[in-house]
Design an enzyme around this catalytic site. Structure first.
Site, PDB file in Angstrom:
ATOM      1  CB  ALA A   1      35.390 -58.141  49.072  1.00  0.00           C
TER       2      ALA A   1
ATOM      3  NE  ARG B   1      39.727 -63.784  54.649  1.00  0.00           N
ATOM      4  CZ  ARG B   1      39.994 -63.117  55.767  1.00  0.00           C
ATOM      5  NH1 ARG B   1      39.495 -63.506  56.910  1.00  0.00           N
ATOM      6  NH2 ARG B   1      40.788 -62.056  55.742  1.00  0.00           N
TER       7      ARG B   1
ATOM      8  CE1 TYR C   1      37.703 -54.297  39.599  1.00  0.00           C
ATOM      9  CE2 TYR C   1      39.464 -52.690  39.387  1.00  0.00           C
ATOM     10  CZ  TYR C   1      39.000 -53.893  39.883  1.00  0.00           C
ATOM     11  OH  TYR C   1      39.816 -54.663  40.660  1.00  0.00           O
TER      12      TYR C   1
ATOM     13  CG  HIS D   1      42.064 -47.127  48.557  1.00  0.00           C
ATOM     14  ND1 HIS D   1      42.179 -47.320  49.920  1.00  0.00           N
ATOM     15  CD2 HIS D   1      41.976 -48.386  48.020  1.00  0.00           C
ATOM     16  CE1 HIS D   1      42.142 -48.610  50.198  1.00  0.00           C
ATOM     17  NE2 HIS D   1      42.045 -49.273  49.062  1.00  0.00           N
TER      18      HIS D   1
ATOM     19  CE  LYS E   1      43.501 -51.821  57.183  1.00  0.00           C
ATOM     20  NZ  LYS E   1      44.190 -53.096  56.829  1.00  0.00           N
TER      21      LYS E   1
HETATM   22  N1  NAP Z   1      38.754 -54.037  57.348  1.00  0.00           N
HETATM   23  C1  NAP Z   1      39.487 -55.127  57.530  1.00  0.00           C
HETATM   24  O1  NAP Z   1      39.368 -55.829  58.544  1.00  0.00           O
HETATM   25  C2  NAP Z   1      40.493 -55.522  56.480  1.00  0.00           C
HETATM   26  C3  NAP Z   1      41.083 -56.789  56.517  1.00  0.00           C
HETATM   27  C4  NAP Z   1      41.955 -57.147  55.476  1.00  0.00           C
HETATM   28  C5  NAP Z   1      42.262 -56.240  54.464  1.00  0.00           C
HETATM   29  N2  NAP Z   1      41.710 -54.988  54.481  1.00  0.00           N
HETATM   30  C6  NAP Z   1      42.021 -53.996  53.430  1.00  0.00           C
HETATM   31  O2  NAP Z   1      41.356 -54.393  52.233  1.00  0.00           O
HETATM   32  C7  NAP Z   1      42.139 -54.053  51.090  1.00  0.00           C
HETATM   33  C8  NAP Z   1      42.368 -55.315  50.265  1.00  0.00           C
HETATM   34  O3  NAP Z   1      43.063 -56.273  51.053  1.00  0.00           O
HETATM   35  P1  NAP Z   1      42.991 -57.843  50.693  1.00  0.00           P
HETATM   36  O4  NAP Z   1      43.801 -58.569  51.677  1.00  0.00           O
HETATM   37  O5  NAP Z   1      41.575 -58.263  50.562  1.00  0.00           O
HETATM   38  O6  NAP Z   1      43.732 -57.840  49.274  1.00  0.00           O
HETATM   39  P2  NAP Z   1      43.512 -58.721  47.958  1.00  0.00           P
HETATM   40  O7  NAP Z   1      42.846 -59.998  48.281  1.00  0.00           O
HETATM   41  O8  NAP Z   1      44.817 -58.758  47.253  1.00  0.00           O
HETATM   42  O9  NAP Z   1      42.451 -57.861  47.129  1.00  0.00           O
HETATM   43  C9  NAP Z   1      42.743 -56.716  46.410  1.00  0.00           C
HETATM   44  C10 NAP Z   1      41.854 -56.735  45.164  1.00  0.00           C
HETATM   45  O10 NAP Z   1      42.104 -55.548  44.419  1.00  0.00           O
HETATM   46  C11 NAP Z   1      41.917 -55.815  43.045  1.00  0.00           C
HETATM   47  N3  NAP Z   1      43.048 -55.259  42.300  1.00  0.00           N
HETATM   48  C12 NAP Z   1      42.961 -54.271  41.372  1.00  0.00           C
HETATM   49  N4  NAP Z   1      44.163 -53.944  40.889  1.00  0.00           N
HETATM   50  C13 NAP Z   1      45.046 -54.741  41.505  1.00  0.00           C
HETATM   51  C14 NAP Z   1      46.460 -54.896  41.396  1.00  0.00           C
HETATM   52  N5  NAP Z   1      47.190 -54.134  40.557  1.00  0.00           N
HETATM   53  N6  NAP Z   1      47.044 -55.823  42.156  1.00  0.00           N
HETATM   54  C15 NAP Z   1      46.325 -56.578  43.017  1.00  0.00           C
HETATM   55  N7  NAP Z   1      44.972 -56.479  43.167  1.00  0.00           N
HETATM   56  C16 NAP Z   1      44.344 -55.571  42.410  1.00  0.00           C
HETATM   57  C17 NAP Z   1      41.778 -57.326  42.873  1.00  0.00           C
HETATM   58  O11 NAP Z   1      40.419 -57.596  42.583  1.00  0.00           O
HETATM   59  P3  NAP Z   1      39.961 -58.177  41.147  1.00  0.00           P
HETATM   60  O12 NAP Z   1      41.019 -59.172  40.757  1.00  0.00           O
HETATM   61  O13 NAP Z   1      38.660 -58.805  41.451  1.00  0.00           O
HETATM   62  O14 NAP Z   1      39.864 -57.019  40.211  1.00  0.00           O
HETATM   63  C18 NAP Z   1      42.155 -57.895  44.222  1.00  0.00           C
HETATM   64  O15 NAP Z   1      41.404 -59.033  44.552  1.00  0.00           O
HETATM   65  C19 NAP Z   1      43.418 -53.390  51.623  1.00  0.00           C
HETATM   66  O16 NAP Z   1      43.250 -51.991  51.621  1.00  0.00           O
HETATM   67  C20 NAP Z   1      43.493 -53.913  53.069  1.00  0.00           C
HETATM   68  O17 NAP Z   1      44.184 -53.046  53.954  1.00  0.00           O
HETATM   69  C21 NAP Z   1      40.826 -54.637  55.469  1.00  0.00           C
END
Ligand code: NAP
Length: 352
Positions: free
Chosen positions: A16, A18, A57, A78, A96
């Site tokens: 989000a 980045r 949230y 999700h 995704k």
């Molecule tokens: N479209 C694309 O190009 C792309 C690229 C990378 C990732 N993604 C997708 O985006 C999603 C997130 O990936 P990410 O790499 O950004 O992950 P991430 O940095 O770990 O972010 C996940 C976020 O979910 C929240 N969260 C709520 N409950 C959680 C829990 N129990 N454990 C961990 N986090 C929790 C946290 O936000 P808060 O701490 O702020 O509540 C955390 O920052 C995944 O579904 C991934 O497949 C998509």
């Protein structure tokens, strides 16, 4: 609806901060009004950076100045949070994969269809014009008859604490990386795909797949060989192999916005390279989402069916796969724990 689509973000995820929030802020048809986090300090930091307001949230769901929610939570969350967003009458852009499996994805799709709201997965590569150009070339017979698709999305190991290594959060390479080559096969060979076989290399301790390969076949009998994982050097590409020529696209799924895609077409004794204009596919995704919301979510069944189709294929791969133990690297985080979401400044695995 007049004016830009007002987005709220549920979870200050790495992706989000980045990629998606900058795109929401820069696209003329979208604006960011609120960000929500479990951690108030983090929400305040991110809100300050993007010039919007911070909440938690539950608070986000109550805001009437939020038309649409972008949900980048771990996949296991999700359905739970997506269902609440739709119940509050807000459009939903989910990262995704749409859900961990087809059954949960179908529940979300049903809720969106019943409420007339837009539900999309943020599969941004689908918005890049380069793939429409490939489809035009194929339709015009530039490759002869298509005989095979090869596609891959792989990258090196992540921090040991990454959500992708958690079974409880529905991590694993198939759901995280495999959905890209799967959706690519759907786009290039049609939705009527079957899984002929698969291998998943699993971390025996954490119970998640670290990489794998799958063999699919289209309704027309064209095989697709797909690779995915987070135990490889970086690779994000596909090759369409025809009876008279072979087309290759590198950096296919997550190209940086400034990259000019190059379509390399190889024949027996000739190579042609077509260089296309760069495109910001995250802006493309939020812009298309806003257009769909403005249109009242009327023509969303195709997108929903494709997102669901990806998860049906993932389910089939899990059912059929030969599972082998993988030996993960231990105790050597590639990035220090917390360097991704906590700071929002890491380069990330998507090559950006
Ligand atoms: N479209 C694309 O190009 C792309 C690229 C990378 C990732 N993604 C997708 O985006 C999603 C997130 O990936 P990410 O790499 O950004 O992950 P991430 O940095 O770990 O972010 C996940 C976020 O979910 C929240 N969260 C709520 N409950 C959680 C829990 N129990 N454990 C961990 N986090 C929790 C946290 O936000 P808060 O701490 O702020 O509540 C955390 O920052 C995944 O579904 C991934 O497949 C998509």
């Amino acid at each position: 609806m007049t004016g830009p689509l007002r987005f709220g973000v549920l979870g200050c995820a790495d992706i989000a901060v980045r990629r998606t929030l900058p795109a929401i802020c820069s696209h003329p048809d979208t604006t960011l009004t609120w960000v929500a986090s479990r951690d108030p300090a983090k929400a305040a930091r991110v809100a300050d950076r993007f010039g919007c307001r911070a909440t938690d949230y539950a608070g986000l769901l109550e805001r009437d100045d939020v038309d649409a929610v972008y949900l980048p939570l771990p996949p296991s969350l999700h359905l739970e949070w997506g269902a609440q967003v739709l119940a509050c009458g807000k459009h939903l852009l989910v990262e995704k994969p749409l859900a961990p499996d087809a059954a949960q994805a179908a529940e979300l799709a049903q809720l969106a269809a019943e409420s007339g709201l837009v539900l999309r997965d943020n599969m941004t590569f689908l918005h890049h014009p380069v793939h429409a150009r490939v489809r035009e070339l194929v339709a015009a017979g530039r490759l002869g008859e298509v005989r095979a698709l090869h596609a891959a999305f792989c990258f090196p190991p992540l921090s040991n604490v990454d959500i992708r290594y958690s079974r409880a959060l529905a991590g694993g390479a198939l759901l995280d990386a495999g959905v890209y080559p799967l959706r690519c096969a759907q786009l290039m060979l049609g939705e009527q795909l079957r899984v002929a076989g698969a291998v998943l290399r699993e971390d025996p301790d954490r119970g998640v797949d670290l990489s794998g390969q799958a063999l699919l076949v289209s309704a027309g009998g064209v095989p697709a060989s797909l690779a995915f994982g987070f135990e490889h050097s970086y690779g994000s590409w596909y090759t369409l192999w025809g009876s008279t020529a072979r087309l290759h696209l590198d950096r296919a799924f997550t190209p940086p916005a400034y990259r000019q895609p190059v379509l390399r077409i190889e024949e027996q004794d000739r190579v042609e390279e077509l260089t296309l204009a760069p495109y910001h596919q995250f802006e493309g995704s939020v812009g298309a989402f806003a257009a769909a919301a403005r249109d009242g979510g009327r023509d969303e069944s195709v997108w929903r069916a494709a997102a669901l189709g990806t998860l049906r294929l993932a389910d089939q791969i899990r059912d059929l796969a030969v599972r082998v133990p993988a030996q993960p690297r231990r105790g050597q985080p590639i990035q220090p724990a917390g360097s991704r979401a906590a700071t929002g400044i890491s380069a990330g695995h998507d090559g950006g």
